[in-house]
Scaffold this active site. Structure first.
Site, PDB file in Angstrom:
ATOM      1  CG  HIS A 159       7.108  10.248   9.646  1.00  0.00           C
ATOM      2  ND1 HIS A 159       6.307  11.344   9.847  1.00  0.00           N
ATOM      3  CD2 HIS A 159       6.267   9.189   9.481  1.00  0.00           C
ATOM      4  CE1 HIS A 159       5.025  10.973   9.816  1.00  0.00           C
ATOM      5  NE2 HIS A 159       4.977   9.677   9.586  1.00  0.00           N
ATOM      6  CG  ASP A 195       1.297   9.142   4.941  1.00  0.00           C
ATOM      7  OD1 ASP A 195       1.613   7.986   4.617  1.00  0.00           O
ATOM      8  OD2 ASP A 195       1.023   9.473   6.128  1.00  0.00           O
ATOM      9  CG  HIS A 197       0.861   9.797   9.811  1.00  0.00           C
ATOM     10  ND1 HIS A 197       0.576   8.607   9.163  1.00  0.00           N
ATOM     11  CD2 HIS A 197       0.405   9.670  11.074  1.00  0.00           C
ATOM     12  CE1 HIS A 197      -0.032   7.782  10.020  1.00  0.00           C
ATOM     13  NE2 HIS A 197      -0.149   8.404  11.189  1.00  0.00           N
ATOM     14  CG  ASP A 284      -1.318   6.666   6.182  1.00  0.00           C
ATOM     15  OD1 ASP A 284      -1.474   7.485   5.257  1.00  0.00           O
ATOM     16  OD2 ASP A 284      -0.303   6.621   6.899  1.00  0.00           O
TER      17      ASP A 284
HETATM   18  C1  OKS Z   1       2.447   5.715  17.484  1.00  0.00           C
HETATM   19  C2  OKS Z   1       1.999   5.781  16.067  1.00  0.00           C
HETATM   20  C3  OKS Z   1       3.147   5.925  15.144  1.00  0.00           C
HETATM   21  C4  OKS Z   1       2.637   6.292  13.810  1.00  0.00           C
HETATM   22  C5  OKS Z   1       3.707   6.327  12.792  1.00  0.00           C
HETATM   23  C6  OKS Z   1       3.179   6.887  11.529  1.00  0.00           C
HETATM   24  C7  OKS Z   1       3.594   6.098  10.354  1.00  0.00           C
HETATM   25  C8  OKS Z   1       3.052   6.626   9.087  1.00  0.00           C
HETATM   26  N1  OKS Z   1       1.628   4.818  18.210  1.00  0.00           N
HETATM   27  N2  OKS Z   1       3.545   7.753   8.568  1.00  0.00           N
HETATM   28  O1  OKS Z   1       3.144   8.227   7.411  1.00  0.00           O
HETATM   29  O2  OKS Z   1       2.184   6.086   8.462  1.00  0.00           O
HETATM   30 ZN    ZN Z   2       1.221   7.829   7.359  1.00  0.00          ZN
HETATM   31 MG    MG Z   3       0.666  14.204   4.581  1.00  0.00          MG
END
Ligand code: OKS
Ligand code: ZN
Ligand code: MG
Length: 343
Positions: A159, A195, A197, A284
């Site tokens: 991120h 991932d 996200h 995840d």
């Molecule tokens: C806000 C949620 C924040 C999520 C962060 C994501 C972390 C992650 N309540 N990124 O790959 O796993």
């Molecule tokens: Zn993630």
């Molecule tokens: Mg991804």
């Protein structure tokens, strides 16, 4: 496959994550890395090596000097102001406001972040530096001829933008490593983010470039973090046009659907013919992950790894997310063993 691991990940021990209007114990916690390490050893994946120190030069190839300086001093600056808790950003340059770096630490926390769940704490800088060294050490193994290596990074990185932290990430380990491959002579590098996200930081860093292709499969940002990037119409810009791909999925997505996206991603990578591949490896996507909504099972990770192995590319895995700590070791090592079984 060799694993690179640093005990300094333990310097990252935030006690707060802003979630649902309260401060909870962070999902991104030290036991994640320790559980993965135990499973790597128990399954005899290969040697576990400590990182070498690379200093900040390879970090500064993708992050700005002012951001790196901010991260290095932010905890000191915060405590010097007598703040009682962990450093949580709470103000941002919104639409129509000035994008200039303020002197005050509250202002700088907002300038250099895009979200509030990630607190900066004592030791965060040391852990983030160690995590980048872990990635760069594993990258050097692959550049030196190992077919693959696993960088057991913590904190994660995908991120983090050139000058923004958030989503538990500070330095973008995958991007730093991809750039290191380029700087060592790789003509083209692909970064594939599996991932749950969107890898918004990685996308942003390489968005205008054709020498590093970025592909991410993830939960629909219309519904989930990081909310403001990761849609399918983001395909790259200028010389980078056509070299970014986002594959977006809804709640409840099972492996049978997700794997079609993986196939699309793999075919695009095959056509690109990169000299090296970086996998931003988050688990995840797991059916029991506490913050995500895909439905992959532990056995699915073996198949994921197999498909990645069939690419037959020099491959660096950097650890990203995954928050069901009971299953994280099994799921991660399943990807890596599946990968090796296909080679
Ligand atoms: C806000 C949620 C924040 C999520 C962060 C994501 C972390 C992650 N309540 N990124 O790959 O796993
Ligand atoms: Zn993630
Ligand atoms: Mg991804």
């Amino acid at each position: 496959m060799k694993t690179v691991f640093s005990p300094l990940h333990n310097r990252r021990t935030a006690t707060t994550e802003l979630d649902g209007g309260i401060l909870i114990a962070p999902h991104e916690k030290p036991s994640r890395a320790e559980t993965i390490l135990s499973r790597v050893k128990q399954q005899q994946l290969g040697d576990v090596l400590p990182p070498q120190e690379f200093g900040l030069a390879p970090v500064l190839r993708v992050h700005t000097q002012d951001y790196v300086d901010f991260l290095r001093t932010s905890w000191e600056d915060w405590t010097a102001e007598g703040k009682p808790g962990e450093a949580i950003p709470a103000v941002w340059p919104g639409r129509g406001m000035r994008h200039r770096v303020p002197k005050d630490i509250d202002g700088r926390l907002g300038y250099y972040s895009f979200a509030a769940e990630t607190s900066i704490t004592e030791g965060t800088w040391e852990a983030a530096c160690a995590s980048a060294d872990v990635a760069l050490t594993a990258q050097a193994l692959v550049a030196g001829g190992e077919p693959a290596a696993f960088a057991l990074c913590r904190p994660p990185g995908h991120h983090a933008h050139a000058d923004l932290f958030g989503g538990y990430c500070f330095f973008n380990n995958a991007a730093i490593s991809a750039q290191a491959f380029r700087d060592q002579g790789a003509r083209r590098v692909a970064v594939l983010d599996v991932d749950f996200h969107h890898g918004n930081g990685t996308q942003s860093i390489f968005y205008q470039r054709d020498d590093v292709m970025t592909i991410s499969l993830h939960g629909d940002p219309d519904l989930v973090f990081p909310h403001f990037l990761g849609f399918e119409d983001e395909t790259g810009e200028g010389p980078g046009e056509g070299f970014n791909m986002n594959l977006v999925y809804p709640p409840g997505t099972p492996f049978g659907v997700w794997r079609d996206g993986l196939e699309t991603a793999c075919r695009r990578i095959e056509a690109y013919q990169p000299d090296a591949l970086v996998i931003a490896l988050g688990v995840d996507t797991f059916e029991h992950d506490p913050i995500s909504f895909f439905k992959l099972t532990s056995a699915d990770y073996l198949l994921m790894g197999e498909r990645l192995g069939k690419l037959k590319l020099p491959t660096l895995f950097t650890m990203e997310g995954g928050y069901d700590v009971d299953a994280i070791g099994v799921n991660v090592v399943n990807v890596l063993r599946g990968f090796e079984s296909a080679r």
